[in-house]
Design an enzyme around this catalytic site. Structure first.
Site, PDB file in Angstrom:
ATOM      1  N   CYS A 235       0.832  -1.217   0.000  1.00  0.00           N
ATOM      2  CA  CYS A 235       0.000   0.000   0.000  1.00  0.00           C
ATOM      3  C   CYS A 235       0.863   1.263   0.000  1.00  0.00           C
ATOM      4  O   CYS A 235       0.724   2.112  -0.892  1.00  0.00           O
ATOM      5  CB  CYS A 235      -0.968  -0.036   1.178  1.00  0.00           C
ATOM      6  SG  CYS A 235      -0.219  -0.546   2.746  1.00  0.00           S
TER       7      CYS A 235
HETATM    8  N1  LIG Z   1      -4.225  -4.671   5.066  1.00  0.00           N
HETATM    9  C1  LIG Z   1      -3.727  -3.953   4.070  1.00  0.00           C
HETATM   10  O1  LIG Z   1      -4.080  -2.763   3.900  1.00  0.00           O
HETATM   11  C2  LIG Z   1      -2.755  -4.571   3.091  1.00  0.00           C
HETATM   12  C3  LIG Z   1      -2.394  -3.810   1.969  1.00  0.00           C
HETATM   13  C4  LIG Z   1      -1.507  -4.364   1.055  1.00  0.00           C
HETATM   14  C5  LIG Z   1      -0.981  -5.632   1.275  1.00  0.00           C
HETATM   15  N2  LIG Z   1      -1.316  -6.323   2.386  1.00  0.00           N
HETATM   16  C6  LIG Z   1      -0.735  -7.650   2.563  1.00  0.00           C
HETATM   17  O2  LIG Z   1      -1.737  -8.612   2.234  1.00  0.00           O
HETATM   18  C7  LIG Z   1      -1.578  -9.768   3.061  1.00  0.00           C
HETATM   19  C8  LIG Z   1      -2.872 -10.010   3.816  1.00  0.00           C
HETATM   20  O3  LIG Z   1      -3.144  -8.864   4.616  1.00  0.00           O
HETATM   21  P1  LIG Z   1      -4.455  -8.705   5.504  1.00  0.00           P
HETATM   22  O4  LIG Z   1      -4.382  -7.344   6.085  1.00  0.00           O
HETATM   23  O5  LIG Z   1      -5.633  -9.120   4.713  1.00  0.00           O
HETATM   24  O6  LIG Z   1      -4.125  -9.804   6.642  1.00  0.00           O
HETATM   25  P2  LIG Z   1      -5.063 -10.384   7.776  1.00  0.00           P
HETATM   26  O7  LIG Z   1      -6.270  -9.501   7.930  1.00  0.00           O
HETATM   27  O8  LIG Z   1      -4.190 -10.600   8.953  1.00  0.00           O
HETATM   28  O9  LIG Z   1      -5.540 -11.809   7.162  1.00  0.00           O
HETATM   29  C9  LIG Z   1      -4.659 -12.862   6.957  1.00  0.00           C
HETATM   30  C10 LIG Z   1      -5.394 -14.049   6.315  1.00  0.00           C
HETATM   31  O10 LIG Z   1      -4.450 -15.090   6.025  1.00  0.00           O
HETATM   32  C11 LIG Z   1      -4.882 -16.332   6.608  1.00  0.00           C
HETATM   33  N3  LIG Z   1      -3.649 -17.006   7.073  1.00  0.00           N
HETATM   34  C12 LIG Z   1      -2.821 -16.622   8.071  1.00  0.00           C
HETATM   35  N4  LIG Z   1      -1.773 -17.468   8.176  1.00  0.00           N
HETATM   36  C13 LIG Z   1      -1.960 -18.424   7.217  1.00  0.00           C
HETATM   37  C14 LIG Z   1      -1.225 -19.588   6.834  1.00  0.00           C
HETATM   38  N5  LIG Z   1      -0.074 -19.918   7.447  1.00  0.00           N
HETATM   39  N6  LIG Z   1      -1.703 -20.347   5.826  1.00  0.00           N
HETATM   40  C15 LIG Z   1      -2.858 -20.026   5.196  1.00  0.00           C
HETATM   41  N7  LIG Z   1      -3.605 -18.934   5.515  1.00  0.00           N
HETATM   42  C16 LIG Z   1      -3.153 -18.139   6.519  1.00  0.00           C
HETATM   43  C17 LIG Z   1      -5.823 -15.944   7.739  1.00  0.00           C
HETATM   44  O11 LIG Z   1      -6.832 -16.926   7.920  1.00  0.00           O
HETATM   45  P3  LIG Z   1      -6.610 -18.240   8.812  1.00  0.00           P
HETATM   46  O12 LIG Z   1      -5.567 -17.908   9.836  1.00  0.00           O
HETATM   47  O13 LIG Z   1      -7.969 -18.528   9.389  1.00  0.00           O
HETATM   48  O14 LIG Z   1      -6.176 -19.319   7.853  1.00  0.00           O
HETATM   49  C18 LIG Z   1      -6.476 -14.668   7.186  1.00  0.00           C
HETATM   50  O15 LIG Z   1      -7.585 -14.981   6.391  1.00  0.00           O
HETATM   51  C19 LIG Z   1      -0.385  -9.486   3.992  1.00  0.00           C
HETATM   52  O16 LIG Z   1       0.774 -10.072   3.465  1.00  0.00           O
HETATM   53  C20 LIG Z   1      -0.291  -7.963   3.978  1.00  0.00           C
HETATM   54  O17 LIG Z   1       1.013  -7.502   4.223  1.00  0.00           O
HETATM   55  C21 LIG Z   1      -2.212  -5.832   3.299  1.00  0.00           C
END
Ligand SMILES: NC(=O)c1ccc[n+]([C@@H]2O[C@H](COP(=O)([O-])OP(=O)(O)OC[C@H]3O[C@@H](n4cnc5c(N)ncnc54)[C@H](OP(=O)(O)O)[C@@H]3O)[C@@H](O)[C@H]2O)c1
Length: 344
Positions: free
Chosen positions: A150
């Protein structure tokens, strides 16, 4: 219809992918994973999606089911795509990774910033950095796409025209950036609590944030030489949004920067260069796949100030991921993404 899988469907970027894909006429979500919510219907967890995904429930990640999809999005913490992407690519599935796993070209640099060895260095050569405004042609041919972060999206789009034109002193760039709390994801953390993040604002990771090497990598390519960047992220009490205030000095104060920016982004469907003197607001891009930019030169001096706003979950993550999907499958890049932001 393009058969889509999503790994990490319960997180903020995962549910944003679901919201956007619900309106996409060529994509159908077939598999959505969560280890903690396996068996729960998508609409039971996210009632805003009721009526859109009847019959779809979260399931534990299964490489066979995911490998039967045309494309799999990873909306997971770093390291997860390292472990699974190779197998999916071998099955002929395209991978669009929203995490940082394939954003840095240098595996040693990645290991330094993420505190663990790179889990799939053999895949790095084939990974394309999914910033369409820079890499559209490469994305068309890609099988593995690393969706930019982001802060990196807002910062790179803001600086690119100046650096590509060789106008800025590339050795002293400053990115002063503010993020909404959803940028930290949905996982419980004290710093994201309402009483901790509300009615307050603070800088963090001034010593070095993980997005610094990613932004530097992109700006170095744009400038065609080494760059110096000071990047200071801040947490602000809003749910969505990134506001990047970018500073650069220029040697030639006669250049028409407004014209430069308008020309650079004239054919970009998701970059809006605002009229001279504007101050873009994060709320103007809330929910929309848009980066809104204004360029200023206060008091006519040699310091340029660029204002760049995005929604961290849309142009900063899931919207940009769908934009990449459209490009890689030869669709209209705007498909499913042409709605306006939510205002007020
Ligand atoms: N939030 C933002 O604004 C944003 C912007 C750009 C990029 N990102 C990137 O996008 C990614 C996701 O971000 P988010 O904010 O959506 O994260 P989040 O809200 O913490 O969600 C993480 C998701 O991944 C799953 N997960 C966690 N560990 C896992 C594993 N070992 N194997 C399979 N599934 C797993 C979790 O579900 P379960 O644990 O139930 O499996 C959950 O659905 C990150 O790498 C982040 O850096 C985020």
């Amino acid at each position: 219809m393009i058969k889509v899988g999503i790994v990490g469907g319960t997180g903020y970027t995962g549910v944003e992918l679901l919201r956007l894909l619900a309106q996409h006429p060529q994509a159908e979500v077939a598999v959505i994973t969560s280890r903690s919510e396996a068996g729960v219907a998508v609409a039971d967890m996210y009632p805003n999606l009721r009526g859109h995904y009847d019959g779809l429930a979260f399931s534990v990640p299964d490489s066979k089911a995911l490998g039967a999809c045309d494309v799999v999005f990873f909306a997971t913490p770093h390291g997860v795509a390292h472990a699974l992407a190779g197998e999916l690519l071998a099955a002929g599935t395209k991978v669009i990774d929203l995490s940082a796993d394939f954003r840095l070209q240098d595996a040693v640099e990645w290991a330094k910033w993420y505190g663990q060895p790179h889990g799939a260095p053999d895949l790095l050569d084939g990974a394309v950095y999914g910033l369409p405004e820079v890499n559209r042609d490469k994305i068309r041919q890609a099988r593995l796409i690393a969706v930019p972060g982001c802060y990196p999206t807002a910062t790179q789009l803001g600086f690119l025209p100046l650096l590509e034109a060789g106008l800025a002193d590339a050795s002293r760039l400053i990115a002063d950036c503010k993020s909404g709390v959803s940028g930290a994801g949905r996982g419980a953390a004290v710093g994201s609590l309402f009483c901790e993040a509300g009615e307050s604002m603070k800088a963090y990771a001034v010593k070095g944030h993980r997005h610094l090497p990613e932004i530097s990598q992109g700006l170095r390519l744009a400038a065609g030489k080494d760059i110096g960047l000071t990047f200071v992220p801040h947490l602000t009490p809003m749910i969505r949004g990134i506001h990047a205030t970018l500073y650069a000095t220029v040697a030639d104060t006669s250049a028409d920067l407004q014209a430069l920016y308008e020309k650079r982004y004239a054919n970009e469907p998701f970059v809006d260069v605002m009229p001279a003197g504007s101050h873009p607001e994060t709320r103007s891009v809330r929910g929309a796949n848009v980066c809104r930019i204004a360029v200023h030169r206060p008091q006519g001096g040699d310091l340029v100030v660029v204002l760049s706003v995005i929604d961290n979950l849309v142009k900063g993550a899931s919207g940009q991921a769908v934009q990449n999907l459209n490009i890689v499958f030869g669709l209209d890049e705007r498909m499913g993404l042409s709605h306006a932001g939510l205002l007020p």
